[in-house]
Design a protein around this motif. Structure first.
Motif, PDB file in Angstrom:
ATOM      1  N   MET A  25      63.378  41.223  16.764  1.00 33.76           N
ATOM      2  CA  MET A  25      62.935  42.215  16.103  1.00 33.76           C
ATOM      3  C   MET A  25      61.753  42.027  15.212  1.00 33.76           C
ATOM      4  SD  MET A  25      64.566  44.715  17.951  1.00 33.76           S
ATOM      5  CE  MET A  25      64.046  46.182  16.965  1.00 33.76           C
ATOM      6  N   ALA A  26      62.137  41.190  14.089  1.00 30.48           N
ATOM      7  CA  ALA A  26      61.296  40.849  12.985  1.00 30.48           C
ATOM      8  C   ALA A  26      59.902  40.354  13.649  1.00 30.48           C
ATOM      9  CB  ALA A  26      61.892  40.220  12.249  1.00 30.48           C
ATOM     10  N   LEU A  27      60.000  39.211  14.491  1.00 27.91           N
ATOM     11  CA  LEU A  27      58.913  38.929  15.095  1.00 27.91           C
ATOM     12  C   LEU A  27      57.805  39.727  15.895  1.00 27.91           C
ATOM     13  CD1 LEU A  27      60.074  35.164  16.128  1.00 27.91           C
ATOM     14  CD2 LEU A  27      58.596  35.644  14.374  1.00 27.91           C
ATOM     15  N   ALA A  28      58.485  40.791  16.678  1.00 23.52           N
ATOM     16  CA  ALA A  28      57.815  41.711  17.362  1.00 23.52           C
ATOM     17  C   ALA A  28      57.133  42.475  16.575  1.00 23.52           C
ATOM     18  CB  ALA A  28      58.869  42.225  18.642  1.00 23.52           C
ATOM     19  N   ASN A  29      57.920  42.962  15.612  1.00 25.78           N
ATOM     20  CA  ASN A  29      57.333  43.901  14.831  1.00 25.78           C
ATOM     21  C   ASN A  29      55.987  43.184  13.879  1.00 25.78           C
ATOM     22  OD1 ASN A  29      58.958  46.155  14.799  1.00 25.78           O
ATOM     23  ND2 ASN A  29      60.343  45.344  13.572  1.00 25.78           N
ATOM     24  N   GLU A  30      55.906  41.928  13.931  1.00 26.39           N
ATOM     25  CA  GLU A  30      54.726  41.421  13.217  1.00 26.39           C
ATOM     26  C   GLU A  30      53.472  41.142  14.531  1.00 26.39           C
ATOM     27  OE1 GLU A  30      54.042  40.636  10.106  1.00 26.39           O
ATOM     28  OE2 GLU A  30      55.819  41.551   9.486  1.00 26.39           O
ATOM     29  N   GLY A  31      53.810  41.642  15.458  1.00 29.23           N
ATOM     30  CA  GLY A  31      52.787  41.503  16.768  1.00 29.23           C
ATOM     31  C   GLY A  31      53.027  40.256  17.640  1.00 29.23           C
ATOM     32  N   VAL A  32      54.272  39.518  17.594  1.00 29.54           N
ATOM     33  CA  VAL A  32      54.526  38.487  18.371  1.00 29.54           C
ATOM     34  C   VAL A  32      54.941  38.949  19.683  1.00 29.54           C
ATOM     35  CG1 VAL A  32      55.734  36.186  18.536  1.00 29.54           C
ATOM     36  CG2 VAL A  32      55.035  36.947  16.442  1.00 29.54           C
ATOM     37  N   GLN A  33      54.389  38.246  20.846  1.00 28.96           N
ATOM     38  CA  GLN A  33      54.998  38.251  22.059  1.00 28.96           C
ATOM     39  C   GLN A  33      56.324  37.704  22.374  1.00 28.96           C
ATOM     40  OE1 GLN A  33      52.338  39.211  24.990  1.00 28.96           O
ATOM     41  NE2 GLN A  33      53.404  38.312  26.572  1.00 28.96           N
ATOM     42  N   VAL A  34      57.304  38.268  22.385  1.00 30.80           N
ATOM     43  CA  VAL A  34      58.721  37.434  22.419  1.00 30.80           C
ATOM     44  C   VAL A  34      59.357  37.123  23.668  1.00 30.80           C
ATOM     45  CG1 VAL A  34      61.255  37.669  21.541  1.00 30.80           C
ATOM     46  CG2 VAL A  34      59.254  38.466  20.092  1.00 30.80           C
ATOM     47  N   THR A  35      59.732  36.180  23.985  1.00 33.72           N
ATOM     48  CA  THR A  35      60.528  35.678  25.076  1.00 33.72           C
ATOM     49  C   THR A  35      61.946  35.391  24.770  1.00 33.72           C
ATOM     50  OG1 THR A  35      58.773  35.146  26.455  1.00 33.72           O
ATOM     51  CG2 THR A  35      61.018  34.413  27.319  1.00 33.72           C
ATOM     52  N   LEU A  36      63.011  36.280  25.007  1.00 36.66           N
ATOM     53  CA  LEU A  36      64.215  36.250  24.672  1.00 36.66           C
ATOM     54  C   LEU A  36      65.127  35.227  25.690  1.00 36.66           C
ATOM     55  CD1 LEU A  36      65.205  40.036  24.921  1.00 36.66           C
ATOM     56  CD2 LEU A  36      64.633  38.908  22.848  1.00 36.66           C
ATOM     57  N   ILE A  37      66.106  34.603  24.972  1.00 38.50           N
ATOM     58  CA  ILE A  37      67.203  33.657  25.804  1.00 38.50           C
ATOM     59  C   ILE A  37      68.345  34.004  25.272  1.00 38.50           C
ATOM     60  CG2 ILE A  37      67.937  31.515  26.567  1.00 38.50           C
ATOM     61  CD1 ILE A  37      65.358  30.300  26.329  1.00 38.50           C
ATOM     62  N   ALA A  38      69.382  34.305  26.337  1.00 40.79           N
ATOM     63  CA  ALA A  38      70.929  34.261  26.325  1.00 40.79           C
ATOM     64  C   ALA A  38      71.397  34.137  27.712  1.00 40.79           C
ATOM     65  CB  ALA A  38      71.228  35.631  25.562  1.00 40.79           C
ATOM     66  N   ARG A  39      72.826  34.349  27.512  1.00 44.83           N
ATOM     67  CA  ARG A  39      73.517  34.207  28.985  1.00 44.83           C
ATOM     68  C   ARG A  39      73.699  35.541  29.692  1.00 44.83           C
ATOM     69  NH1 ARG A  39      78.886  31.453  26.740  1.00 44.83           N
ATOM     70  NH2 ARG A  39      78.189  33.024  25.212  1.00 44.83           N
ATOM     71  N   ASN A  40      73.942  36.512  28.891  1.00 43.90           N
ATOM     72  CA  ASN A  40      74.075  37.956  29.361  1.00 43.90           C
ATOM     73  C   ASN A  40      72.903  38.597  29.878  1.00 43.90           C
ATOM     74  OD1 ASN A  40      74.727  40.692  29.689  1.00 43.90           O
ATOM     75  ND2 ASN A  40      76.841  40.044  28.981  1.00 43.90           N
ATOM     76  N   GLU A  41      72.659  38.902  31.199  1.00 42.85           N
ATOM     77  CA  GLU A  41      71.319  39.418  31.531  1.00 42.85           C
ATOM     78  C   GLU A  41      71.513  41.031  31.007  1.00 42.85           C
ATOM     79  OE1 GLU A  41      70.014  38.931  35.543  1.00 42.85           O
ATOM     80  OE2 GLU A  41      68.079  39.409  34.921  1.00 42.85           O
ATOM     81  N   GLU A  42      72.674  41.797  31.261  1.00 37.66           N
ATOM     82  CA  GLU A  42      72.469  43.060  30.672  1.00 37.66           C
ATOM     83  C   GLU A  42      72.164  43.234  29.388  1.00 37.66           C
ATOM     84  OE1 GLU A  42      72.673  45.529  32.931  1.00 37.66           O
ATOM     85  OE2 GLU A  42      72.718  43.873  34.246  1.00 37.66           O
ATOM     86  N   LYS A  43      72.811  42.301  28.414  1.00 34.22           N
ATOM     87  CA  LYS A  43      72.346  42.517  27.125  1.00 34.22           C
ATOM     88  C   LYS A  43      70.951  42.133  26.812  1.00 34.22           C
ATOM     89  CE  LYS A  43      76.824  41.685  24.902  1.00 34.22           C
ATOM     90  NZ  LYS A  43      77.599  40.696  24.452  1.00 34.22           N
ATOM     91  N   LEU A  44      70.315  41.270  27.770  1.00 30.12           N
ATOM     92  CA  LEU A  44      68.956  40.884  27.496  1.00 30.12           C
ATOM     93  C   LEU A  44      68.213  41.966  27.864  1.00 30.12           C
ATOM     94  CD1 LEU A  44      68.944  37.069  29.111  1.00 30.12           C
ATOM     95  CD2 LEU A  44      68.243  37.727  26.914  1.00 30.12           C
ATOM     96  N   LYS A  45      68.238  42.689  28.984  1.00 33.33           N
ATOM     97  CA  LYS A  45      67.415  43.965  29.244  1.00 33.33           C
ATOM     98  C   LYS A  45      67.603  45.081  28.197  1.00 33.33           C
ATOM     99  CE  LYS A  45      67.918  43.436  34.275  1.00 33.33           C
ATOM    100  NZ  LYS A  45      68.735  43.885  35.575  1.00 33.33           N
ATOM    101  N   ALA A  46      68.942  45.255  27.768  1.00 37.90           N
ATOM    102  CA  ALA A  46      69.043  46.180  26.677  1.00 37.90           C
ATOM    103  C   ALA A  46      68.333  45.851  25.425  1.00 37.90           C
ATOM    104  CB  ALA A  46      70.344  46.339  26.317  1.00 37.90           C
ATOM    105  N   THR A  47      68.461  44.419  24.910  1.00 41.57           N
ATOM    106  CA  THR A  47      67.702  44.151  23.875  1.00 41.57           C
ATOM    107  C   THR A  47      66.033  44.334  24.070  1.00 41.57           C
ATOM    108  OG1 THR A  47      69.108  42.174  23.304  1.00 41.57           O
ATOM    109  CG2 THR A  47      67.241  42.075  22.199  1.00 41.57           C
ATOM    110  N   LEU A  48      65.682  43.962  25.320  1.00 40.30           N
ATOM    111  CA  LEU A  48      64.198  44.314  25.498  1.00 40.30           C
ATOM    112  C   LEU A  48      63.539  45.403  25.127  1.00 40.30           C
ATOM    113  CD1 LEU A  48      62.279  42.034  26.667  1.00 40.30           C
ATOM    114  CD2 LEU A  48      62.676  42.945  28.937  1.00 40.30           C
ATOM    115  N   THR A  49      64.504  46.693  25.673  1.00 41.03           N
ATOM    116  CA  THR A  49      64.031  47.892  25.428  1.00 41.03           C
ATOM    117  C   THR A  49      63.989  48.422  23.943  1.00 41.03           C
ATOM    118  OG1 THR A  49      66.384  48.683  25.550  1.00 41.03           O
ATOM    119  CG2 THR A  49      65.328  48.461  27.704  1.00 41.03           C
ATOM    120  N   GLU A  50      64.849  47.625  23.088  1.00 36.33           N
ATOM    121  CA  GLU A  50      64.625  47.853  21.488  1.00 36.33           C
ATOM    122  C   GLU A  50      63.709  47.271  20.987  1.00 36.33           C
ATOM    123  OE1 GLU A  50      68.556  47.375  19.702  1.00 36.33           O
ATOM    124  OE2 GLU A  50      69.416  47.146  21.580  1.00 36.33           O
TER     125      GLU A  50
END
Ligand SMILES: NC(=O)c1ccc[n+]([C@@H]2O[C@H](COP(=O)([O-])OP(=O)(O)OC[C@H]3O[C@@H](n4cnc5c(N)ncnc54)[C@H](OP(=O)(O)O)[C@@H]3O)[C@@H](O)[C@H]2O)c1
Length: 260
Positions: A25-50
């Motif tokens: 969140m902090a990096l994205a707020n500074e204009g960074v394009q972020v690629t997330l990594i974790a195991r749970n795809e549902e949580k990844l999708k939910a985080t992406l929308t935030e």
């Protein structure tokens, strides 16, 4: 302070919860394009929308128990999309318990999840960083590298290995405009901390509130960190403003560690 992070790409690991998510969140707020990594795809999708939607953020589903698969997924992503200026190495912490009681398997698992995965990720992202003349690798470890924590035997052991791997890498990569630093969280209000408090409470017979209170009393700040406070330190280390900070351990622990 202008962190000058616009137009940078970051790979943020363990980024669907806790410190990793706050960092994304902090990096994205500074204009960074972020690629997330974790195991749970549902949580990844939910985080992406935030995440703030100005840039096209993305995710990779990967499990840090398998470094070869992690490497191939990230390499494949880079070949189809873009490389990364920033790597935040972060994943779930090892289970607690006294070191004397630990099984060999527990060391093996933690070494794989922490050291081997950090290493394959660094090897995979550094070529692009060298080309860009800009790289920031930030490893989320623990204050246990300065002062081992009771009841976290396997974690204490493996964090030391990661800290020394990181310092060595910093020596090797500094000449390319790449820095490698460690952030050492103190007790931080995340799911991981909830588990630690539950274990302390079960072991001591005190309530969870009492266990949490005792932990806070050990901190000069008398409170736990918010994940965002860790994220701010990581974001600064990832920025151009931190260009001459290399090879350090930065505790973000409210003063809890009793050594310098
Ligand atoms: N919180 C604290 O008080 C504290 C203090 C000192 C050090 N630390 C360390 O800081 C790091 C982050 O802690 P946190 O409290 O933010 O943790 P957390 O809230 O438990 O979040 C862990 C993140 O890592 C991901 N993850 C866990 N296991 C994974 C695996 N095998 N492969 C890929 N991703 C995995 C989780 O998503 P999935 O489950 O979907 O994969 C989640 O996104 C940990 O190493 C922790 O030990 C934390």
């Amino acid at each position: 302070m202008n962190l000058n992070l616009n137009n940078k790409y970051a790979l943020v690991c363990g980024s669907t919860a806790g410190i990793g998510k706050a960092t994304a969140m902090a990096l994205a707020n500074e204009g960074v394009q972020v690629t997330l990594i974790a195991r749970n795809e549902e949580k990844l999708k939910a985080t992406l929308t935030e995440l703030p939607q100005q840039r096209q953020h993305d995710y990779i589903v990967a499990d840090f128990s398998n470094p070869d698969e992690l490497k191939s997924k990230v390499s494949n992503y880079i070949s189809k999309n873009h490389g990364f200026h920033i790597l935040v190495n972060n994943t779930g912490g090892p289970a607690g318990g006294p070191v004397f009681m630990a099984d060999l398997d527990e060391f093996q698992k933690a070494f794989t999840q922490h050291l081997k995965c950090n290493h394959v990720l660094a090897q995979t992202v550094v070529p692009f960083m060298k080309e860009a003349g800009y790289g920031r690798i930030v490893n989320v470890i623990s204050t246990s590298v300065k002062q081992p924590l009771d009841g976290l035997g396997v974690s204490n052991t493996i964090r030391g290995a990661v800290a020394n791997w990181s310092k060595t890498l910093a020596n090797e990569l500094g000449q390319f405009g790449i820095t490698v630093n460690n952030v050492l969280p103190g007790a931080t209000g995340t799911e991981r901390l909830t588990e630690i408090i539950k274990n302390k409470s079960a072991k001591s017979g005190n309530s969870e509130e009492e266990a949490a209170h005792a932990m806070k009393q050990a901190v000069p700040a008398k409170r736990f960190a918010k994940p965002e406070e860790l994220a701010d330190a990581i974001t600064f280390l990832a920025s151009e403003r931190a260009s001459y900070i290399n090879g350090i351990n930065l505790p973000v622990d409210g003063g809890r560690t009793k050594s310098l």
